[in-house]
Scaffold this motif. Structure first.
Motif, PDB file in Angstrom:
ATOM      1  N   ALA A  22      -5.925   8.677 -12.693  1.00  0.00           N
ATOM      2  CA  ALA A  22      -5.636   8.157 -11.407  1.00  0.00           C
ATOM      3  C   ALA A  22      -5.245   6.465 -11.421  1.00  0.00           C
ATOM      4  N   PHE A  23      -4.966   6.404 -10.838  1.00  0.00           N
ATOM      5  CA  PHE A  23      -4.896   4.121 -10.349  1.00  0.00           C
ATOM      6  C   PHE A  23      -5.857   4.266 -10.205  1.00  0.00           C
ATOM      7  N   THR A  24      -6.192   3.124 -11.302  1.00  0.00           N
ATOM      8  CA  THR A  24      -7.299   2.093 -10.634  1.00  0.00           C
ATOM      9  C   THR A  24      -6.637   1.456  -9.690  1.00  0.00           C
ATOM     10  N   ASP A  25      -7.880   0.407  -9.412  1.00  0.00           N
ATOM     11  CA  ASP A  25      -7.413  -0.027  -7.350  1.00  0.00           C
ATOM     12  C   ASP A  25      -6.370  -1.137  -8.143  1.00  0.00           C
ATOM     13  N   GLY A  26      -6.875  -2.012  -9.776  1.00  0.00           N
ATOM     14  CA  GLY A  26      -5.654  -3.171  -9.657  1.00  0.00           C
ATOM     15  C   GLY A  26      -4.674  -2.471  -9.762  1.00  0.00           C
ATOM     16  N   GLU A  27      -4.573  -1.023 -10.785  1.00  0.00           N
ATOM     17  CA  GLU A  27      -2.868  -0.775 -11.050  1.00  0.00           C
ATOM     18  C   GLU A  27      -2.308  -0.441  -9.701  1.00  0.00           C
ATOM     19  N   LEU A  28      -2.931   0.333  -8.747  1.00  0.00           N
ATOM     20  CA  LEU A  28      -2.451   0.268  -7.412  1.00  0.00           C
ATOM     21  C   LEU A  28      -1.396  -0.626  -6.504  1.00  0.00           C
ATOM     22  N   ARG A  29      -2.216  -2.303  -6.590  1.00  0.00           N
ATOM     23  CA  ARG A  29      -2.155  -3.255  -5.659  1.00  0.00           C
ATOM     24  C   ARG A  29      -0.268  -3.822  -6.567  1.00  0.00           C
ATOM     25  N   ASP A  30      -0.894  -4.019  -8.912  1.00  0.00           N
ATOM     26  CA  ASP A  30       0.694  -3.711  -8.965  1.00  0.00           C
ATOM     27  C   ASP A  30       1.823  -3.561  -8.909  1.00  0.00           C
ATOM     28  N   PHE A  31       1.497  -1.949  -8.761  1.00  0.00           N
ATOM     29  CA  PHE A  31       2.275  -0.628  -8.766  1.00  0.00           C
ATOM     30  C   PHE A  31       3.461  -1.193  -7.311  1.00  0.00           C
ATOM     31  N   ILE A  32       2.475  -1.130  -6.107  1.00  0.00           N
ATOM     32  CA  ILE A  32       3.263  -1.212  -4.389  1.00  0.00           C
ATOM     33  C   ILE A  32       3.710  -3.109  -5.037  1.00  0.00           C
ATOM     34  N   ARG A  33       3.189  -3.486  -5.629  1.00  0.00           N
ATOM     35  CA  ARG A  33       3.743  -5.753  -5.376  1.00  0.00           C
ATOM     36  C   ARG A  33       5.117  -5.426  -6.279  1.00  0.00           C
ATOM     37  N   ALA A  34       4.545  -4.161  -7.643  1.00  0.00           N
ATOM     38  CA  ALA A  34       6.767  -4.900  -7.521  1.00  0.00           C
ATOM     39  C   ALA A  34       7.578  -3.334  -7.752  1.00  0.00           C
ATOM     40  N   THR A  35       7.153  -2.422  -6.608  1.00  0.00           N
ATOM     41  CA  THR A  35       8.417  -1.640  -6.308  1.00  0.00           C
ATOM     42  C   THR A  35       8.474  -1.644  -4.731  1.00  0.00           C
ATOM     43  N   ALA A  36       7.367  -2.620  -4.151  1.00  0.00           N
ATOM     44  CA  ALA A  36       7.769  -2.103  -2.809  1.00  0.00           C
ATOM     45  C   ALA A  36       7.986  -3.653  -2.610  1.00  0.00           C
ATOM     46  N   GLY A  37       7.739  -5.269  -3.082  1.00  0.00           N
ATOM     47  CA  GLY A  37       7.481  -6.056  -2.901  1.00  0.00           C
ATOM     48  C   GLY A  37       6.519  -6.782  -1.680  1.00  0.00           C
ATOM     49  N   MET A  38       5.199  -6.520  -1.417  1.00  0.00           N
ATOM     50  CA  MET A  38       4.911  -6.400  -0.549  1.00  0.00           C
ATOM     51  C   MET A  38       3.461  -6.163  -1.772  1.00  0.00           C
ATOM     52  N   GLU A  39       1.877  -6.768  -1.063  1.00  0.00           N
ATOM     53  CA  GLU A  39       0.669  -6.663  -0.885  1.00  0.00           C
ATOM     54  C   GLU A  39       0.104  -5.992  -0.624  1.00  0.00           C
ATOM     55  N   CYS A  40      -1.194  -5.028  -1.027  1.00  0.00           N
ATOM     56  CA  CYS A  40      -1.207  -3.644   0.914  1.00  0.00           C
ATOM     57  C   CYS A  40      -2.103  -3.951   1.558  1.00  0.00           C
ATOM     58  N   HIS A  41      -2.903  -4.582   1.902  1.00  0.00           N
ATOM     59  CA  HIS A  41      -2.868  -5.732   3.178  1.00  0.00           C
ATOM     60  C   HIS A  41      -1.534  -5.824   4.069  1.00  0.00           C
ATOM     61  N   GLU A  42      -0.921  -6.176   3.213  1.00  0.00           N
ATOM     62  CA  GLU A  42       0.510  -6.259   4.280  1.00  0.00           C
ATOM     63  C   GLU A  42       1.378  -4.987   4.664  1.00  0.00           C
ATOM     64  N   ILE A  43       1.152  -3.409   4.193  1.00  0.00           N
ATOM     65  CA  ILE A  43       1.582  -2.046   5.019  1.00  0.00           C
ATOM     66  C   ILE A  43       1.326  -2.157   6.344  1.00  0.00           C
ATOM     67  N   PRO A  44       0.493  -2.415   6.509  1.00  0.00           N
ATOM     68  CA  PRO A  44       0.182  -2.019   8.299  1.00  0.00           C
ATOM     69  C   PRO A  44       0.697  -3.134   9.232  1.00  0.00           C
ATOM     70  N   LEU A  45       1.125  -4.047   8.913  1.00  0.00           N
ATOM     71  CA  LEU A  45       1.820  -4.999   8.956  1.00  0.00           C
ATOM     72  C   LEU A  45       3.919  -4.710   9.243  1.00  0.00           C
ATOM     73  N   TYR A  46       4.022  -3.914   8.656  1.00  0.00           N
ATOM     74  CA  TYR A  46       4.904  -3.566   8.655  1.00  0.00           C
ATOM     75  C   TYR A  46       5.390  -2.073   9.304  1.00  0.00           C
ATOM     76  N   PRO A  47       7.146  -1.993  10.118  1.00  0.00           N
ATOM     77  CA  PRO A  47       7.169  -0.427  10.019  1.00  0.00           C
ATOM     78  C   PRO A  47       6.613   0.752   9.701  1.00  0.00           C
ATOM     79  N   GLU A  48       6.467   1.565  11.132  1.00  0.00           N
ATOM     80  CA  GLU A  48       6.420   2.858   9.644  1.00  0.00           C
ATOM     81  C   GLU A  48       7.336   3.118   8.960  1.00  0.00           C
ATOM     82  N   THR A  49       8.816   3.495   9.979  1.00  0.00           N
ATOM     83  CA  THR A  49       9.805   4.208   8.941  1.00  0.00           C
ATOM     84  C   THR A  49      10.317   3.014   7.850  1.00  0.00           C
TER      85      THR A  49
END
Length: 253
Positions: A190-217
């Motif tokens: 499974a992902f470690t926390d650091g790997e998941l943060r890096d993966f989301i940053r690299a593939t979605a262009g956002m930080e984990c804590h920013e996800i709630p700030l974006y529209p659900e769409t």
């Protein structure tokens, strides 16, 4: 304000991505794709190993290994040469890429395999093709196809040594992951926390804590993909994003 220093990878492996400025296309046709790969191949040397690539119209992905200084030198050289070619061909001037390229450390074998598959699955995820082997501008064919002419030198030996050709082929073709982050009958961790943060940053262009700030769409497809295709755990996502577990489960329905 000085630029933020790039995070260095202890393994020397990086997931590299760059996008066109204002989401503009950086490859308009086969000639552009071919020229970029020729330039990448020309600029890379024995100190810069390419494990995977995918050119996606307005952005590209690379999985590569190099010392941080070599990485910077090669990517700068690629950018200068390709922008000069592109501007000359289309009679334009000015920058083509949106700022600096993004480079995320790939620190474990499990994360390496996830990034490898993510890069090769990009054209399928984007709806460009139905099968990875139908897309000519990725390194998937270097691993599993019969490419008649090498477009860019790709080192397939490392990934194949991890699990073998048939396991890798099955892993690419079977994205179904359980909610505990493990592919059935697979040693992939499974992902470690650091790997998941890096993966989301690299593939979605956002930080984990920013996800709630974006529209659900925008974030619901991302969360669904992270759980169903990439194997991230719901509890882990809730902890890193601040979203309630029930909210994440609702979005997965």
């Amino acid at each position: 304000m000085p630029r933020k220093a790039r995070e260095r990878s202890a393994t020397g492996c990086y997931h590299i991505m760059a996008r066109g400025i204002n989401h503009t296309a950086i490859y308009n046709d086969d000639a552009d794709n071919m020229n970029f790969l020729h330039i990448l191949d020309f600029c890379a040397d024995e100190d810069f190993t390419i494990f995977a690539y995918c050119l996606m119209g307005n952005h590209f992905h690379l999985l590569a290994k190099a010392d941080a200084d070599v990485l910077q030198h090669v990517m700068k050289a690629v950018g200068i040469r390709y922008v000069a070619y592109f501007n000359r061909r289309y009679q334009r001037d000015g920058p083509l890429f949106r700022g600096r390229y993004n480079s995320q450390p790939v620190t474990t074998k499990g994360y390496f395999l996830r990034v490898l598959r993510y890069i090769h699955r990009n054209p399928v995820a984007a709806g460009i093709v139905q099968e990875m082997q139908d897309y000519p501008w990725s390194s998937y064919l270097d691993y599993f196809g019969s490419r008649k002419k090498v477009l860019c030198q790709v080192d397939t030996s490392y990934a194949l040594a991890l699990h073998g050709l048939e396991w890798l082929r099955s892993y690419h073709q079977r994205p179904e992951l359980n909610t505990r982050g493990m592919l059935e009958d697979s040693p992939l961790p499974a992902f470690t926390d650091g790997e998941l943060r890096d993966f989301i940053r690299a593939t979605a262009g956002m930080e984990c804590h920013e996800i709630p700030l974006y529209p659900e769409t925008i974030t619901t497809p991302l969360l669904r993909r992270l759980v169903e295709q990439e194997g991230a755990g719901i509890s882990q996502l809730a902890r890193l994003t601040g979203l309630a577990r029930g909210d994440i489960r609702r979005r997965l329905l």
